[in-house]
Design a protein around this motif. Structure first.
Motif, mmCIF file in Angstrom:
data_model
loop_
_atom_site.group_PDB
_atom_site.id
_atom_site.type_symbol
_atom_site.label_atom_id
_atom_site.label_comp_id
_atom_site.label_asym_id
_atom_site.label_seq_id
_atom_site.Cartn_x
_atom_site.Cartn_y
_atom_site.Cartn_z
ATOM 1 N N ALA A 156 0.827 -1.212 0.000
ATOM 2 C CA ALA A 156 0.000 0.000 0.000
ATOM 3 C C ALA A 156 0.858 1.258 0.000
ATOM 4 O O ALA A 156 1.963 1.287 0.543
ATOM 5 N N ARG A 157 0.306 2.296 -0.606
ATOM 6 C CA ARG A 157 0.869 3.644 -0.504
ATOM 7 C C ARG A 157 -0.290 4.625 -0.428
ATOM 8 O O ARG A 157 -1.411 4.321 -0.844
ATOM 9 N N HIS A 158 -0.019 5.804 0.097
ATOM 10 C CA HIS A 158 -1.063 6.813 0.187
ATOM 11 C C HIS A 158 -1.139 7.575 -1.126
ATOM 12 O O HIS A 158 -0.131 7.956 -1.698
ATOM 13 N N GLY A 159 -2.367 7.780 -1.605
ATOM 14 C CA GLY A 159 -2.565 8.424 -2.892
ATOM 15 C C GLY A 159 -3.023 7.430 -3.937
ATOM 16 O O GLY A 159 -2.704 6.236 -3.863
ATOM 17 N N THR A 160 -3.762 7.910 -4.928
ATOM 18 C CA THR A 160 -4.326 7.011 -5.933
ATOM 19 C C THR A 160 -3.837 7.302 -7.342
ATOM 20 O O THR A 160 -4.132 6.546 -8.261
ATOM 21 N N GLY A 161 -3.112 8.375 -7.529
ATOM 22 C CA GLY A 161 -2.630 8.699 -8.864
ATOM 23 C C GLY A 161 -1.263 8.106 -9.126
ATOM 24 O O GLY A 161 -0.730 7.313 -8.338
ATOM 25 N N PRO A 162 -0.652 8.476 -10.249
ATOM 26 C CA PRO A 162 0.708 8.018 -10.559
ATOM 27 C C PRO A 162 1.668 8.482 -9.475
ATOM 28 O O PRO A 162 1.516 9.553 -8.890
ATOM 29 N N THR A 163 2.677 7.658 -9.203
ATOM 30 C CA THR A 163 3.668 8.013 -8.206
ATOM 31 C C THR A 163 4.987 8.331 -8.887
ATOM 32 O O THR A 163 5.110 8.219 -10.113
ATOM 33 N N ASP A 164 5.999 8.728 -8.101
ATOM 34 C CA ASP A 164 7.277 9.054 -8.725
ATOM 35 C C ASP A 164 7.999 7.786 -9.165
ATOM 36 O O ASP A 164 7.646 6.669 -8.764
#
Length: 296
Positions: A273-281
Motif C-alpha cells: 500500500a501507498r497513500h494516494g491514488t494517482g501516478p507516483t514518482d
C-alpha cells in the motif's frame, strides 16, 4: 526560541491519533503521566486547549487542536526526512518501507534484500508497526510503502494484492478440536479464544464471528504472536492468527497444532500500500514492481 520540543509534538499527535492517553501511551511505550504532562505544557504555551475532555468519553480534538495537529504532523514528517537524509548521506535517494508487525518475520528481510538488489543506489530503511501506525505513517509521509493487510484502508490508498491469507486456529494436541483436519468459525465459537492485543486485528476476528451470529468468549489478548502460540499450546484457549510459522512447538517447547479455518469469507488479502491514488514518482514505482515480484 523554540518552546515546544519535537518530542512534545510527537506526544500530542499520538493522543490525537489514538483518541486517549492510555492508547497513545501504549503505542509510544511511555507512561500516561508523561503524555499528560506534555499535553498540559503544550496547551499552556499555546494558550488554548487542544482537546475537549469529558469524563467517560474519548478525548475529542477542538477545532484549534485539529489544525495544530495537522501542522505538527507535517513538521514531524519534515524533521524525519532531515534526520534520515543526514543518516543516509547528503543527496542520496532513500525509500522508507513499513511492515505490519505479524508479517515482518515472514516478509521484511526478503523485501529489503529485493529492494537493495534492484535499487542499489537508494538507502532503504524500514519501520515495523501496528495497522494504525502504518496508516498514519503513510499519510504523513514517514513511510513510502507498506506491507500489511488491507484492513481499515479507504479509497485514498493505492493497494496491490500480493497474496490472500486465511486464518489458522492454533491449539494444543489435547484440545477437543484437535481431532479435525480443519475447523469452521462455528466450531471455534464454543471455545475460549486467544486474540491479538492489536486493536484492529482483534476487531477483525470478532467481526468474522458476528457475521455468523456468534459472540465467543475471549480468554486472552496477547501482545505478540509467540505469546498467542504459547498460550494455545498450554491449552489456555484457541488462538486465531493469519500468520502461520512452520514450527510445531511454541517457544516454551510445547506441541502445537495449526488447523486451517474453512470459512472462505475469512480470507484476507496481504497488500502493498501507498497513500494516494494517482501516478507516483519513478523511484516508488520501481520499488512497487520489485515488491510485487517478490511474491509472484
Amino acid at each position: 526560541m523554540l518552546y515546544i520540543s519535537l518530542r512534545q509534538y510527537e506526544y500530542v499527535c499520538a493522543i490525537g491519533r489514538h483518541g486517549s492517553l492510555s492508547a497513545a501511551a501504549q503505542h509510544l511505550n511511555v507512561s500516561q503521566p508523561a503524555l499528560s504532562n506534555a499535553l498540559t505544557r503544550v496547551e499552556e504555551q499555546l494558550g488554548y486547549p487542544l482537546f475537549a475532555r469529558r469524563r467517560g468519553a474519548a478525548m475529542a480534538l477542538t477545532p484549534q487542536g485539529r489544525s495544530f495537529i495537522e501542522e505538527a504532523e507535517a513538521l514531524l514528517a519534515s524533521a524525519a526526512r532531515l534526520e534520515n537524509a543526514a543518516e543516509s548521506g547528503k543527496g542520496k535517494a532513500r525509500l522508507r518501507l513499513g511492515c505490519f508487525v505479524d508479517l515482518a518475520p515472514f516478509l521484511l528481510a526478503r523485501a529489503l534484500r529485493q529492494l537493495r538488489a534492484v535499487m542499489p543506489d537508494v538507502a532503504v530503511s524500514y519501520r515495523v508497526d501496528s495497522f494504525e501506525g502504518l496508516i498514519s505513517g503513510l499519510i504523513d509521509g514517514r513511510i513510502d510503502l507498506a506491507l500489511t493487510y488491507g484492513l481499515s484502508m479507504d479509497a485514498t490508498f493505492t493497494r496491490h494484492t500480493l497474496f490472500t491469507s486465511s486464518p489458522r486456529a492454533l491449539l494444543s494436541p489435547d484440545h477437543p478440536l484437535a481431532i479435525n483436519s480443519q475447523v469452521s468459525l462455528q466450531d471455534l465459537a464454543a471455545h475460549p479464544l486467544i486474540l491479538s492485543e492489536e486493536g484492529l486485528s482483534a476487531q477483525h476476528v470478532l467481526g468474522l464471528f458476528r457475521q455468523i451470529g456468534e459472540s465467543p468468549t475471549v480468554a486472552h489478548r496477547a501482545a505478540s504472536l509467540e505469546i498467542q502460540r504459547s498460550l494455545a499450546a498450554n491449552n489456555e484457549g484457541v488462538a486465531i492468527s493469519y500468520a502461520n510459522p512452520p514450527a510445531k512447538v511454541s517457544y516454551d517447547g510445547m506441541s502445537l497444532l495449526s488447523l486451517p479455518v474453512s470459512d472462505p469469507f475469512a480470507a484476507e488479502p496481504v497488500v502493498l500500500a501507498r497513500h494516494g491514488t494517482g501516478p507516483t514518482d519513478a523511484q516508488i514505482a520501481v520499488a512497487e514492481r520489485a515488491l510485487i515480484n517478490l511474491v509472484t
